[in-house]
Design a protein around this motif. Structure first.
Motif, PDB file in Angstrom:
ATOM      1  N   THR A 402      -4.383 -28.915  -5.695  1.00 38.40           N
ATOM      2  CA  THR A 402      -4.161 -27.748  -6.550  1.00 38.40           C
ATOM      3  C   THR A 402      -5.159 -26.680  -6.169  1.00 38.40           C
ATOM      4  O   THR A 402      -6.344 -26.974  -5.990  1.00 38.40           O
ATOM      5  N   TYR A 403      -4.688 -25.458  -6.037  1.00 40.63           N
ATOM      6  CA  TYR A 403      -5.648 -24.380  -5.825  1.00 40.63           C
ATOM      7  C   TYR A 403      -5.153 -23.104  -6.478  1.00 40.63           C
ATOM      8  O   TYR A 403      -3.954 -22.899  -6.696  1.00 40.63           O
ATOM      9  N   VAL A 404      -6.106 -22.273  -6.832  1.00 41.70           N
ATOM     10  CA  VAL A 404      -5.819 -21.008  -7.492  1.00 41.70           C
ATOM     11  C   VAL A 404      -6.737 -19.945  -6.908  1.00 41.70           C
ATOM     12  O   VAL A 404      -7.915 -20.204  -6.634  1.00 41.70           O
ATOM     13  N   GLY A 405      -6.203 -18.782  -6.686  1.00 40.14           N
ATOM     14  CA  GLY A 405      -6.990 -17.648  -6.213  1.00 40.14           C
ATOM     15  C   GLY A 405      -6.538 -16.397  -6.934  1.00 40.14           C
ATOM     16  O   GLY A 405      -5.361 -16.257  -7.283  1.00 40.14           O
ATOM     17  N   GLY A 406      -7.485 -15.496  -7.196  1.00 33.38           N
ATOM     18  CA  GLY A 406      -7.087 -14.298  -7.912  1.00 33.38           C
ATOM     19  C   GLY A 406      -8.179 -13.260  -7.963  1.00 33.38           C
ATOM     20  O   GLY A 406      -9.281 -13.433  -7.419  1.00 33.38           O
ATOM     21  N   ALA A 407      -7.853 -12.164  -8.616  1.00 31.04           N
ATOM     22  CA  ALA A 407      -8.793 -11.067  -8.793  1.00 31.04           C
ATOM     23  C   ALA A 407      -8.585 -10.475 -10.178  1.00 31.04           C
ATOM     24  O   ALA A 407      -7.464 -10.485 -10.717  1.00 31.04           O
ATOM     25  N   GLN A 408      -9.666  -9.961 -10.754  1.00 31.37           N
ATOM     26  CA  GLN A 408      -9.609  -9.376 -12.085  1.00 31.37           C
ATOM     27  C   GLN A 408     -10.477  -8.127 -12.132  1.00 31.37           C
ATOM     28  O   GLN A 408     -11.584  -8.107 -11.580  1.00 31.37           O
ATOM     29  N   TYR A 409      -9.959  -7.104 -12.807  1.00 35.85           N
ATOM     30  CA  TYR A 409     -10.688  -5.842 -12.937  1.00 35.85           C
ATOM     31  C   TYR A 409     -10.743  -5.462 -14.411  1.00 35.85           C
ATOM     32  O   TYR A 409      -9.731  -5.552 -15.137  1.00 35.85           O
ATOM     33  N   THR A 410     -11.933  -5.058 -14.880  1.00 35.34           N
ATOM     34  CA  THR A 410     -12.124  -4.635 -16.259  1.00 35.34           C
ATOM     35  C   THR A 410     -12.766  -3.255 -16.290  1.00 35.34           C
ATOM     36  O   THR A 410     -13.739  -2.997 -15.567  1.00 35.34           O
ATOM     37  N   TYR A 411     -12.208  -2.377 -17.119  1.00 31.01           N
ATOM     38  CA  TYR A 411     -12.710  -1.012 -17.248  1.00 31.01           C
ATOM     39  C   TYR A 411     -12.992  -0.728 -18.725  1.00 31.01           C
ATOM     40  O   TYR A 411     -12.103  -0.844 -19.580  1.00 31.01           O
ATOM     41  N   SER A 412     -14.243  -0.383 -19.024  1.00 36.00           N
ATOM     42  CA  SER A 412     -14.652  -0.078 -20.395  1.00 36.00           C
ATOM     43  C   SER A 412     -14.639   1.431 -20.606  1.00 36.00           C
ATOM     44  O   SER A 412     -15.227   2.188 -19.825  1.00 36.00           O
ATOM     45  N   MET A 413     -13.963   1.840 -21.693  1.00 36.47           N
ATOM     46  CA  MET A 413     -13.812   3.264 -21.987  1.00 36.47           C
ATOM     47  C   MET A 413     -14.451   3.606 -23.326  1.00 36.47           C
ATOM     48  O   MET A 413     -14.311   2.841 -24.294  1.00 36.47           O
ATOM     49  N   ASP A 414     -15.125   4.770 -23.403  1.00 37.54           N
ATOM     50  CA  ASP A 414     -15.703   5.212 -24.672  1.00 37.54           C
ATOM     51  C   ASP A 414     -14.612   5.484 -25.695  1.00 37.54           C
ATOM     52  O   ASP A 414     -14.769   5.165 -26.875  1.00 37.54           O
ATOM     53  N   THR A 415     -13.511   6.051 -25.249  1.00 34.20           N
ATOM     54  CA  THR A 415     -12.398   6.341 -26.153  1.00 34.20           C
ATOM     55  C   THR A 415     -11.087   6.302 -25.370  1.00 34.20           C
ATOM     56  O   THR A 415     -10.978   6.878 -24.290  1.00 34.20           O
ATOM     57  N   LEU A 416     -10.107   5.604 -25.936  1.00 32.24           N
ATOM     58  CA  LEU A 416      -8.742   5.651 -25.433  1.00 32.24           C
ATOM     59  C   LEU A 416      -7.833   5.908 -26.630  1.00 32.24           C
ATOM     60  O   LEU A 416      -7.672   5.032 -27.497  1.00 32.24           O
ATOM     61  N   LEU A 417      -7.326   7.103 -26.725  1.00 33.64           N
ATOM     62  CA  LEU A 417      -6.494   7.557 -27.843  1.00 33.64           C
ATOM     63  C   LEU A 417      -7.290   7.684 -29.142  1.00 33.64           C
ATOM     64  O   LEU A 417      -7.533   8.781 -29.621  1.00 33.64           O
ATOM     65  N   PHE A 418      -7.723   6.548 -29.711  1.00 32.39           N
ATOM     66  CA  PHE A 418      -8.319   6.649 -31.043  1.00 32.39           C
ATOM     67  C   PHE A 418      -9.618   5.865 -31.220  1.00 32.39           C
ATOM     68  O   PHE A 418     -10.268   5.980 -32.247  1.00 32.39           O
ATOM     69  N   MET A 419     -10.037   5.045 -30.225  1.00 31.01           N
ATOM     70  CA  MET A 419     -11.292   4.307 -30.378  1.00 31.01           C
ATOM     71  C   MET A 419     -11.689   3.700 -29.029  1.00 31.01           C
ATOM     72  O   MET A 419     -10.921   3.736 -28.072  1.00 31.01           O
ATOM     73  N   PRO A 420     -12.916   3.166 -28.941  1.00 33.52           N
ATOM     74  CA  PRO A 420     -13.333   2.531 -27.677  1.00 33.52           C
ATOM     75  C   PRO A 420     -12.364   1.433 -27.253  1.00 33.52           C
ATOM     76  O   PRO A 420     -11.750   0.768 -28.094  1.00 33.52           O
ATOM     77  N   ALA A 421     -12.252   1.237 -25.948  1.00 30.06           N
ATOM     78  CA  ALA A 421     -11.271   0.267 -25.452  1.00 30.06           C
ATOM     79  C   ALA A 421     -11.768  -0.378 -24.173  1.00 30.06           C
ATOM     80  O   ALA A 421     -12.648   0.140 -23.481  1.00 30.06           O
ATOM     81  N   GLU A 422     -11.152  -1.536 -23.880  1.00 31.59           N
ATOM     82  CA  GLU A 422     -11.457  -2.265 -22.654  1.00 31.59           C
ATOM     83  C   GLU A 422     -10.151  -2.713 -22.033  1.00 31.59           C
ATOM     84  O   GLU A 422      -9.373  -3.449 -22.639  1.00 31.59           O
ATOM     85  N   LEU A 423      -9.911  -2.245 -20.824  1.00 31.32           N
ATOM     86  CA  LEU A 423      -8.682  -2.565 -20.090  1.00 31.32           C
ATOM     87  C   LEU A 423      -8.974  -3.664 -19.079  1.00 31.32           C
ATOM     88  O   LEU A 423      -9.926  -3.571 -18.304  1.00 31.32           O
ATOM     89  N   THR A 424      -8.141  -4.708 -19.090  1.00 32.06           N
ATOM     90  CA  THR A 424      -8.284  -5.820 -18.150  1.00 32.06           C
ATOM     91  C   THR A 424      -6.957  -6.052 -17.448  1.00 32.06           C
ATOM     92  O   THR A 424      -5.907  -6.105 -18.086  1.00 32.06           O
ATOM     93  N   MET A 425      -7.014  -6.171 -16.130  1.00 29.87           N
ATOM     94  CA  MET A 425      -5.801  -6.459 -15.370  1.00 29.87           C
ATOM     95  C   MET A 425      -6.160  -7.344 -14.176  1.00 29.87           C
ATOM     96  O   MET A 425      -7.315  -7.398 -13.763  1.00 29.87           O
ATOM     97  N   GLY A 426      -5.154  -8.031 -13.673  1.00 28.53           N
ATOM     98  CA  GLY A 426      -5.434  -8.885 -12.528  1.00 28.53           C
ATOM     99  C   GLY A 426      -4.193  -9.557 -11.991  1.00 28.53           C
ATOM    100  O   GLY A 426      -3.083  -9.400 -12.516  1.00 28.53           O
ATOM    101  N   ALA A 427      -4.393 -10.303 -10.938  1.00 28.25           N
ATOM    102  CA  ALA A 427      -3.313 -11.053 -10.304  1.00 28.25           C
ATOM    103  C   ALA A 427      -3.846 -12.425  -9.901  1.00 28.25           C
ATOM    104  O   ALA A 427      -5.045 -12.582  -9.620  1.00 28.25           O
ATOM    105  N   GLU A 428      -2.939 -13.411  -9.868  1.00 31.78           N
ATOM    106  CA  GLU A 428      -3.364 -14.784  -9.616  1.00 31.78           C
ATOM    107  C   GLU A 428      -2.246 -15.540  -8.904  1.00 31.78           C
ATOM    108  O   GLU A 428      -1.052 -15.295  -9.143  1.00 31.78           O
ATOM    109  N   TYR A 429      -2.650 -16.447  -8.033  1.00 32.37           N
ATOM    110  CA  TYR A 429      -1.688 -17.315  -7.354  1.00 32.37           C
ATOM    111  C   TYR A 429      -2.144 -18.755  -7.556  1.00 32.37           C
ATOM    112  O   TYR A 429      -3.301 -19.103  -7.311  1.00 32.37           O
TER     113      TYR A 429
END
Length: 761
Positions: A402-429
């Motif tokens: 069994t093996y897994v490989g991937g990447a993840q990116y996180t971006y912290s924002m002071d404000t997104l629309l109405f309050m602070p936010a944290e966006l996380t996205m990634g891909a995995e195999y």
């Protein structure tokens, strides 16, 4: 393997991405308990958004040197204490004194967890409930392996499913083991084959903590996370230390179970690099409870060795590497001194398991961006004998990679629309290739599973409010169309004393072989095989939960009460149906789709801390698990079909109580309650298939420990106690070679005495 190679190359390329410059900007300070004034040793101090950190020494003092200049947040964290953050400005050529006065976190709300949203977050502020199992709990309950400690959480129950080999599984909110996703350092490399015996194979001395998330987790971690997620975080080096321990158990007051562990941690000056080495050995003699010559607890020899290390390639980048090898021999049945095929019943398994992982983290200097790439793999070689009536052809061989490989990116924002936010996205195999050959039974499972995944989520959050929206896309090669698993979490804290949470998530299980399919049970002198319906459809789930988390101090008495309601709907639910026998006389069970099922209930958790010396923790689950339509599992027409799920008690719970009598002397009381449940009993020892309503069980444990202070920081502990104090244990096992080895329920051990030594330097 090509994807893993690419990931490793990228990690190595990034190692020199951020060269470090000498600044002579330093921080010195100490850490003291705000209430007692005592210095706190080994607490962690780190600069947020960087890889820079250290631990206090044995006197509670710390030192950070040659730091980057600018404005930073310095964070303190230590298990059992509230986290603190302080702003500081660092200037080249100057040393700043920064001291911390810390308060105890008696109900453990302030710990950092990663299983709530794939990022580090304060447990109290997490959008979903994350429970922790700590090394202290493992120690107080005399748990030498993961399986023994998992039941001390609401909604979790560990059960043994075979008298011969000791096959165990963990149930979350009443659902079978295959409905839960077990992760190692947040990676899904715990395959179906690993799940057969895996929770008993993982020694507790390699575990830093276990994070438990109840409810659907497919939106975060993929297939099979319908009931929840168990994330095993392995130990990371934090200071220079050595620990050696030995615990000897007497099962039933007769048979020994000897466990020896070793841990050594080394970190460089400035904490630029470090390594934790661990090893364990377990030797358990077989135990025959009812004197029929056949084991109820099998023979076990296990050895584990491994390490986890890190190298900080710069102030803003870090490379992590983990590896461990596990070798195991287990055998149950009778005539254990003879070759496997000369006994009346034998289940004998030899494992050689290699597991490793690599992760590379990069942080931006403004603490807004975090990028990580990772790769993990596990290889299992298994030799087995599952046989009865001295069958010379019942040997088998299984390989699994069994093996897994991937990447993840996180971006912290002071404000997104109405309050602070944290966006996380990634891909995995994720890929799992397994070949299971049981040639004596004309059975070969050649399973090649691969999943390509992408995930995205955004969490708006502050101290009072969290709103998380996310989804995961999985393209599973055994499922025609991609599966989209959405997720919604909501948290509202009107004040410091209460947290309301609500969640929705969907999940799925692919039509593939699971752990119990790779285990063969002896029944009536024959064996039981599980086959897959060629038209097996994907099982899908919808999970909902709501909870109130209350914190209240009554003078010096600190309390916490959690009330959580849960509801899970399953469509195309997997069920087992008896199909008769094959040409060799083996009993065939077919995994097929039922109409559906519903699991619903309430989890209660509480903590009471009257003083620094006394702590109580308890949990109770009330639930109902039923199929939507009646199920016929046996060919016995005298059995009335019904909707109730087997091995799903309507109530179960746990209790732990710790009392520090004096600084060196402590006493720990713990217990697990299992309510009555319905279990299957296959014909063999009994004349026909039957069903059994089991009695209630109260498994109570008691432990005493005394610490002797030796020279310097060395401490020698002597401990001892009793597990299952009142011998609350099954008393109607089948006997002889025609028994149903799967007819086993209740606590895993009868009354067991233990004594141990632990030396820490």
């Amino acid at each position: 393997m090509k994807k893993i190679t690419v990931t490793l190359v990228l990690a190595l390329i990034c190692i020199y991405a951020f060269p470090q410059k000498a600044t002579d900007a330093n921080i010195n300070g100490h850490i003291i308990n705000k209430t007692t004034g005592e210095h706190i040793a080994y607490g962690a101090v780190a600069i947020k958004g960087t890889t820079i950190g250290t631990t206090a020494d044995a006197t509670g003092h710390y030192h950070l040197k040659n730091l980057p200049v600018g404005k930073f947040t310095i964070a303190f964290s230590y298990l059992g204490y509230k986290s603190i953050e302080k702003e500081i400005t660092l200037t080249a050529g100057k040393t700043v004194e920064l001291n911390f006065e810390i308060e105890e976190d008696a109900v453990q709300l302030e710990g950092v967890v990663v299983s709530a949203n794939r990022n580090e977050v304060n447990r109290k502020e997490a959008a979903t409930i994350v429970n922790l199992i700590t090394p202290k709990l493992f120690e107080n309950t005399n748990s030498v392996c993961l399986a023994q400690g998992l039941s001390f959480q609401s909604g979790l129950r560990v059960e043994t499913n075979c008298q011969n080999c000791g096959f165990q599984q963990v149930r979350i909110n009443g659902l079978d083991g295959p409905y839960s996703q077990i992760l190692i350092d947040s990676r899904p490399i715990f395959s179906a084959l690993a799940g057969v015996y895996g929770i008993e194979q993982i020694p507790t001395n390699m575990i830093e903590r276990v994070e438990v998330v109840r409810g659907g987790g497919s939106a975060l971690f993929g297939s099979s996370a319908i009931a929840g997620v168990i994330n095993i975080i392995t130990k990371e080096p934090t200071s220079n230390s050595v620990t050696v321990s030995n615990t000897t158990n007497l099962i039933g007051g007769e048979k020994t179970d000897i466990n020896t562990t070793f841990n050594a941690s080394v970190v460089s000056d400035g904490n630029k690099a470090g390594i934790m080495i661990f090893g364990s050995s377990r030797q358990r003699n077989p135990f025959d409870y009812d004197g029929d010559g056949f084991t109820e607890i099998g023979k076990l020899n296990t050895k584990t060795v491994g390490f986890r290390g890190y190298y900080k390639t710069s102030d803003y980048s870090k490379l992590m590497l983990e590896y461990h090898n596990l070798g195991e021999f287990r055998r149950g049945g009778n005539k254990l001194d003879l070759p496997a095929h000369e006994a009346d019943i034998t289940e004998q398994i030899e494992h050689d398991i290699n597991t490793g992982g690599l992760k590379y983290d990069i942080f931006s200097k403004n603490n807004r961006h975090h990028f990580s790439i990772y790769a993990s793999a596990q290889n299992i070689d298994r030799k087995s004998y599952y046989g009865a009536q001295k069958d010379p052809n019942a040997y088998g061989k299984t390989t699994d990679i069994t093996y897994v490989g991937g990447a993840q990116y996180t971006y912290s924002m002071d404000t997104l629309l109405f309050m602070p936010a944290e966006l996380t996205m990634g891909a995995e195999y994720n890929k799992d290739k397994m070949n299971d050959e049981q040639l004596g039974y004309n059975r070969t499972i050649d399973q090649d599973v691969n999943t390509k995944s992408a995930f995205v989520q955004n969490e708006w959050k502050n101290k009072k409010l969290s709103v998380l929206l996310g989804a995961r896309l999985d393209k599973h090669n055994l499922i025609k169309d991609p599966v989209v698993s959405p997720r919604f979490n909501f948290r509202y804290a009107p004040n410091e004393q209460i947290n309301f949470r609500a969640s929705y998530s969907s999940g799925f299980r692919a039509p593939q072989a699971f752990d119990e399919d790779l285990h063969i049970t002896a029944v009536a002198g024959e064996v039981t095989l599980i086959e897959l319906d060629p038209n097996l459809k994907t099982e899908k789930s919808q999970s909902y939960s709501m909870s109130a988390d209350l914190y209240k101090d009554f003078g010096k008495i600190k309390t916490n009460l959690l009330v959580e309601g849960f509801y899970t709907n399953l469509d195309n639910v997997f069920v087992l149906e008896e199909m008769g026998t094959d040409s060799e006389g083996n009993i065939i069970l077919e995994r097929t789709n039922g109409s559906g099922a519903v699991v619903k209930g309430i989890n209660l958790e509480g903590k009471i801390v009257p003083s620094q010396k006394i702590q109580f923790q308890f949990g109770m689950t009330f639930q109902k698990s039923e199929y939507k339509e009646v199920q016929q599992w046996s060919e016995n027409t005298n059995l009335i079909p019904h909707r109730k799920m087997f091995r799903a008690p309507n109530q179960y719970g746990y209790l732990t109580a710790n009392y520090q009598i004096s600084k060196p002397l402590a006493i720990a009381l713990s217990g697990i309650y299992t309510g009555s449940m319905l279990v299957q009993h296959f014909a063999g020892y009994v004349a026909e298939d039957t069903e059994k309503d089991t009695p209630d069980f109260y498994d109570i444990n008691l432990k005493l420990a005394y610490d002797f202070k030796l020279s310097g920081s060395a401490v020698l502990q002597i401990n001892g106690g009793v597990q299952n104090l009142f011998n609350s244990y099954q008393n109607d096992f089948d006997k002889g070679q025609y028994r149903d080895a799967g007819y086993i329920y209740g606590p895993a051990l009868p009354r067991t005495y233990f004594m141990g030594l632990k030396l820490g330097i």
